[in-house]
Design a protein around this motif. Structure first.
Motif, PDB file in Angstrom:
ATOM      1  N   LEU A   1      36.201  45.084  39.587  1.00 28.85           N
ATOM      2  CA  LEU A   1      36.639  43.976  40.437  1.00 28.85           C
ATOM      3  C   LEU A   1      38.140  44.009  40.696  1.00 28.85           C
ATOM      4  O   LEU A   1      38.610  43.438  41.674  1.00 28.85           O
ATOM      5  CB  LEU A   1      36.256  42.650  39.749  1.00 28.85           C
ATOM      6  CG  LEU A   1      36.458  41.347  40.507  1.00 28.85           C
ATOM      7  CD1 LEU A   1      35.521  41.272  41.707  1.00 28.85           C
ATOM      8  CD2 LEU A   1      36.226  40.157  39.597  1.00 28.85           C
TER       9      LEU A   1
ATOM     10  N   LYS B   1      39.752  30.283  44.081  1.00 28.81           N
ATOM     11  CA  LYS B   1      39.333  30.567  45.456  1.00 28.81           C
ATOM     12  C   LYS B   1      39.485  32.048  45.803  1.00 28.81           C
ATOM     13  O   LYS B   1      39.716  32.415  46.944  1.00 28.81           O
ATOM     14  CB  LYS B   1      40.110  29.715  46.457  1.00 28.81           C
ATOM     15  CG  LYS B   1      39.861  28.223  46.295  1.00 28.81           C
ATOM     16  CD  LYS B   1      40.535  27.433  47.387  1.00 28.81           C
ATOM     17  CE  LYS B   1      40.112  25.991  47.383  1.00 28.81           C
ATOM     18  NZ  LYS B   1      40.440  25.252  46.177  1.00 28.81           N
TER      19      LYS B   1
ATOM     20  N   GLU C   1      43.409  46.754  41.710  1.00 27.24           N
ATOM     21  CA  GLU C   1      44.860  46.580  41.855  1.00 27.24           C
ATOM     22  C   GLU C   1      45.551  46.594  40.489  1.00 27.24           C
ATOM     23  O   GLU C   1      46.691  47.036  40.369  1.00 27.24           O
ATOM     24  CB  GLU C   1      45.179  45.292  42.630  1.00 27.24           C
ATOM     25  CG  GLU C   1      44.870  43.984  41.923  1.00 27.24           C
ATOM     26  CD  GLU C   1      43.416  43.556  42.040  1.00 27.24           C
ATOM     27  OE1 GLU C   1      42.582  44.389  42.424  1.00 27.24           O
ATOM     28  OE2 GLU C   1      43.122  42.380  41.727  1.00 27.24           O
TER      29      GLU C   1
ATOM     30  N   LYS D   1      38.302  36.306  44.468  1.00 27.19           N
ATOM     31  CA  LYS D   1      37.108  37.082  44.174  1.00 27.19           C
ATOM     32  C   LYS D   1      36.568  36.739  42.790  1.00 27.19           C
ATOM     33  O   LYS D   1      37.339  36.375  41.892  1.00 27.19           O
ATOM     34  CB  LYS D   1      37.411  38.571  44.286  1.00 27.19           C
ATOM     35  CG  LYS D   1      38.590  39.033  43.467  1.00 27.19           C
ATOM     36  CD  LYS D   1      38.950  40.452  43.826  1.00 27.19           C
ATOM     37  CE  LYS D   1      40.210  40.879  43.094  1.00 27.19           C
ATOM     38  NZ  LYS D   1      40.624  42.242  43.431  1.00 27.19           N
TER      39      LYS D   1
END
Lengths: 270, 548
Positions: B73, B325, B76, B327
């Motif tokens: 997920l 708000k 980054e 992922k």
């Protein structure tokens, strides 16, 4: 006198050359610059295997040759200037924080992804994902300017949060997709699904465009702030129609599947 | 076979053997601590250094399907934190959820040599064991999630307690787990079955006719009866909600005088009204723990910065997703559990986050018995385990703590007693909450101390004024007698072993369980149990009448 790099051998697989950056080359001798490591596929090779160096670094790097297979030029640079006489490969100016990159030819995909500051000018066209976030990132471009005189492909300004992207020609689909804030100006036409999932920010276009049903027409008006943008764009050589200065724009609010605080401004004529 | 070694001139902190800063030789042979070694043994001169047993993390999330989902997920995080390889170690990626190899090496660079993955679904056990085999240096085990197991809940509802005990033992054997884990008992099934529903009280009956208290009590009784070395590891109901301290107290009372471990107790120590900002109830919680030696807990300290919420408490993840708000992941794990993953950021200016940070510190500082209040950040929920050195500095250095307090939400500080707490932990107490305490709570008699026969898991730190710097970079880390880190550099690689239990059970229970599998599982019964080929190097910790 600027440092000059000339691509003397086209690589058979793309090169990763994030060492071509003022930050990495400052205070190095010509010999040391020639020995900087680049990735040729999965092999590390010295820069001189592909580039001929001349001149001395004084804050400016001029690169000649077709660099369309050279990646990461100017990545994370914070100052200085890189001028590329031909085309350039992917990830140019990735995460740069300052300085300037000028590309006389075309730029490939991922131009200035997740950049924080500085300026990138492309005289030709650019590929997909201009000023975007990398996959998985919730924040893309966070500052600076990207000026593309020609066309760009899809997902320009994806999850951008701050800064300015200007497209002199047309943009592909999903312009400003999921953008958090910032400004995108397209002087040509936009593809479909512009601003999908945008939270805030402004997307400005000189031509009418079909928008998603989650955008609602708010009003027609003459935004004063756009005159400043157009004046600036004209001063840097983009073809701005004088009628834009005093023209009216349709303001569309969206995307209502998100915060609904973004706006798309479409030129509505005089 | 590791070489014999003698560590000389170091200041030894070994609270389990009542050694508090004494200059003492430590001898190592064949991976164990011994009385003496031959004169030709390798000598490590630890002059000016502090010697402690290797750290033991009693509660973290480091392997298995949910951890992998969190890795996927957040690409980054990986780009921004590359973990380079060395001639002896492999490369990886970091962030709040490091890759398997990086997890092992990073624990080692803090001086930790044992870590327990705190929540694995039975069906995810095989995956977890595979990842463990790629998690170097540390010894590790996992707690298997059984609280939401529909089959076990059916047995409970029908009062078939003898079969319940057998089934618990079968599941622990089938998965090679260390103990059982309960997460928001009774909460996941309503959440999966009815939109946005959850249990809100320990005595609230679900549609299945069971209350959380009945589930908790059944597992505590069963596990204590079977003498698991570590009692049920309980994530109480109402995590994160204002007023949840009452639920936590009731959960601990449910245990009576039987052993129970309350996980990340900081997240369960909030007063106030539901839906409004919480206040601290750390004092009430600590008082109960202090007065009940059957209870152990880990703190689950919140550290400011990036974290990843990773829990089997699926309804909680849904609530948090509403705040971020961004992922997130929510998953149903067949008849066994739920799962939620939410990337998160704890921020100093936010009332709730500051209060959580302060309550965690209060629990540490108010506690009278550090043996039972164990250091954890519920990695990566409260923050990465890489924050442990900073947390230790917060506990050991009150001036640093007061400096940090200036940067946080002052309104939140006003609703707790942190400003008034002047206590500073000693090195001996740090050795207790990071080593001896968790080892004792886990029933690991060979870990957490430096007595004869203990595993030669040893950390040697340079003694420094700045405790964060000190605990961030041990000069030597010895694992099972191997000098993994020597003079701050990795000198060899090492795959630690799996720690698990193998309680006895009546084979007839398989005939009871099997039909359920054929009706409701996506996997054949015969393929479900993890076979011994997944164990690699392992140690079975004895069950029996473990001490209270």
């Amino acid at each position: 006198m600027a440092l000059k790099l000339n691509l003397h051998t086209q690589p058979d697989v793309p090169l990763e050359a994030d060492c071509i950056s003022p930050d990495k080359m400052q205070s190095l001798s010509k010999h040391e610059i020639e020995q900087l490591i680049i990735f040729h596929g999965n092999r590390q090779v010295p820069l001189k295997d592909f580039f001929e160096c001349s001149g001395e670094f004084d804050g400016e790097i001029n690169i000649d040759g077709d660099l369309s297979r050279i990646k990461h030029i100017g990545a994370a640079m914070s100052f200085g200037k890189i001028t590329i006489s031909g085309s350039v490969g992917i990830h140019t100016g990735a995460a740069m924080t300052g300085g300037e990159i000028i590309v006389e030819g075309d730029a490939s995909d991922w131009l200035g992804p997740e950049m924080y500051g500085g300026k990138i000018t492309v005289k030709g066209n650019a590929g997909h994902m201009v000023g975007s976030g990398y996959r998985g990132s919730t924040i893309g471009m966070q500052g600076g300017e990207i000026i593309v005189h020609g066309n760009v492909k899809n997902e320009t300004g994806h999850v951008m949060r701050r800064g300015l992207i200007v497209v002199g020609g047309n943009s592909g689909d999903f312009t400003g997709v999921n953008m958090v804030a910032g400004t995108i100006i397209v002087l040509g036409e936009m593809g479909i699904r512009t601003g999908a999932g945008m939270k805030r920010g402004s997307i400005v276009c000189q031509t009418k465009s079909e928008l998603l049903p989650t955008f609602t027409h708010s009003c027609d008006y003459q935004p004063l702030f756009l005159q400043h943008y157009f004046k600036y764009l004209k001063s840097i050589g983009l073809a701005i129609n004088d009628s834009l200065f005093n023209g009216s724009f349709e303001r569309w609010c969206g995307d209502s599947v998100e915060l609904n605080r973004g706006e798309i401004l479409l030129y509505a004529g005089k | 076979m590791s070489a014999a070694m003698r560590i000389v001139n170091g200041k030894v902190y070994d609270p389990a053997n009542n050694i508090d800063g004494e200059i003492k030789d430590i001898c190592i042979k064949d991976g164990k601590i011994v009385d003496s070694v031959d004169d030709d043994a390798i000598v490590i001169n630890a002059q000016g250094m502090v010697i402690m047993p290797g750290g033991v993390d009693i509660h973290c999330h480091i392997a298995g399907p949910k951890v992998n989902a969190a890795r996927k997920l957040q690409p980054e995080d990986h780009r921004h934190d590359v973990h380079p390889g060395t001639p002896f170690t492999r490369s990886g990626t970091g962030g709040t959820v490091p890759s398997t190899f990086a997890t092992g090496y990073r624990y080692a660079t803090l001086g930790y040599t044992t870590a327990m993955e705190a929540a694995v679904t039975p069906i995810g056990a095989r995956h977890t064991l595979e990842e463990f085999h790629d998690t170097p240096v540390i010894d590790k085990g996992f707690y298997v999630l059984l609280g939401e197991n529909i089959f076990l809940q059916n047995l409970l509802r029908e009062k078939r307690m003898e079969e319940f005990d057998q089934a618990v033992a079968w599941w622990v054997n089938a998965t090679k787990a260390y103990t059982v884990k309960l997460v928001n008992p009774g909460g996941d099934e309503p959440w999966k079955g009815k939109k946005n529903s959850n249990v809100s009280d320990i005595d609230e009956k679900t549609d299945e006719g069971l209350s959380p208290r009945e589930i908790i009590e059944a597992f505590i009784v069963s596990v204590n009866k079977q003498g698991f070395p570590h009692p049920p590891h309980i994530h109480c109901n109402n995590l994160g909600h204002s007023g949840n301290y009452k639920t936590t107290l009731e959960t601990m009372k449910t245990a009576g005088d039987m052993r129970a471990h309350i996980a990340h107790i900081q997240f369960h120590s909030y007063g106030g009204e539901l839906g409004k900002n919480p206040v601290s109830k750390a004092a009430e919680i600590v008082e109960y723990v202090d007065n009940h030696p059957n209870i152990t807990c880990d703190v689950g300290q919140v550290m400011f910065g990036k974290s990843t919420i990773m829990t089997a408490d699926a309804p909680l993840a849904y609530v948090l997703k509403g705040h971020t708000k961004g992922k997130w992941v929510n998953a149903d794990t067949e008849c066994e559990s739920g799962c939620g993953i939410v990337p998160f950021q704890y921020q100093e200016h936010v009332y709730m986050h500051t209060l959580q940070w302060a309550i965690g510190l209060e629990i540490f500082l108010l506690s009278k018995d550090p043996w039972r209040v164990i250091l954890s950040t519920d990695h990566p929920n409260g923050g990465s385990f890489m924050n442990y050195p900073k947390l230790i500095k917060l506990l050991m250095d009150k001036s640093f703590r007061h400096e940090e307090m200036k940067r946080v939400n002052q309104k939140a500080l006003a609703n707790c007693s942190l400003r008034d707490l002047e206590r500073e932990f000693t090195l001996n107490e740090i050795a207790i909450i990071t080593r001896a305490g968790p080892a004792r709570a886990l029933g690991l008699s060979n870990k957490g101390h430096l007595g004869n026969g203990a595993d030669a898991d040893i950390t040697i730190y340079d003694e420094m004024e700045d405790k964060e710097m000190m605990f961030n970079a041990p000069r030597y880390v010895i694992k099972s007698g191997h000098a993994i880190i020597d003079n701050h550099e990795f000198k060899t690689d090492f795959i630690g072993k799996l720690l698990h239990i193998s309680p006895e059970y009546d084979k007839k229970i398989e005939e009871v369980v099997q039909p359920f599998f054929e009706s409701y599982y996506s996997i054949e019964f015969s393929n479900y149990a993890v076979d011994d080929s997944y164990l690699h190097d392992h140690e079975i910790i004895q069950t029996g009448n473990a001490k209270a």
